[in-house]
Design an enzyme around this catalytic site. Sequence first.
Site, PDB file in Angstrom:
ATOM      1  CG  HIS A  96      -4.636   4.525   2.716  1.00  0.00           C
ATOM      2  ND1 HIS A  96      -5.342   5.272   3.619  1.00  0.00           N
ATOM      3  CD2 HIS A  96      -5.210   3.298   2.714  1.00  0.00           C
ATOM      4  CE1 HIS A  96      -6.302   4.523   4.148  1.00  0.00           C
ATOM      5  NE2 HIS A  96      -6.257   3.318   3.610  1.00  0.00           N
ATOM      6  CD  GLU A 153      -3.170  -0.750   2.157  1.00  0.00           C
ATOM      7  OE1 GLU A 153      -3.102   0.222   2.932  1.00  0.00           O
ATOM      8  OE2 GLU A 153      -4.113  -1.564   2.185  1.00  0.00           O
TER       9      GLU A 153
HETATM   10 ZN   LIG Z   1      -7.459   1.759   4.126  1.00  0.00          ZN
END
Ligand SMILES: [Zn+2]
Length: 132
Positions: free
Chosen positions: A100, A38
Amino acid sequence: MRFVSGLSTPDKRSLVNFDDKVLEVFRKHIQRLGSDAEAGGLLLGEVRGMHLNLVGATFPTVDDLRSRCSFERLPQGHAEISQKMWSDSRGTVRYLGEWHTHPEDLPTPSGIDRSEWKRLASGRKDKRPFPS
Ligand SMILES: [Zn+2]
């Protein structure tokens, strides 16, 4: 993966515009491979009445804690860029939020995401609500 260059609230009174530079940061961090972690950062931009114009986004630094299904941003690096854009723009470009990635094509906010939104929204001086 789907990208839009603008969003609006359901009543269309508030618009959020994304500069190409911001979309480019998002595109560069799509989790295409199973090994991609991520990514995330700060969203920086201008407030124009009811509208938000996002002109910059910070992206992961080596200090951030990243895995396939988690992203924890540390202040270093992001704060400096935010401060520089704020002073270069004489205070018109400022912190407006965070972004994100998620590994799914159709992401669902996690429990942590939702509690962070509430925490950040309650700390805002203008009390502008976040989407639920
Ligand atoms: Zn998240």
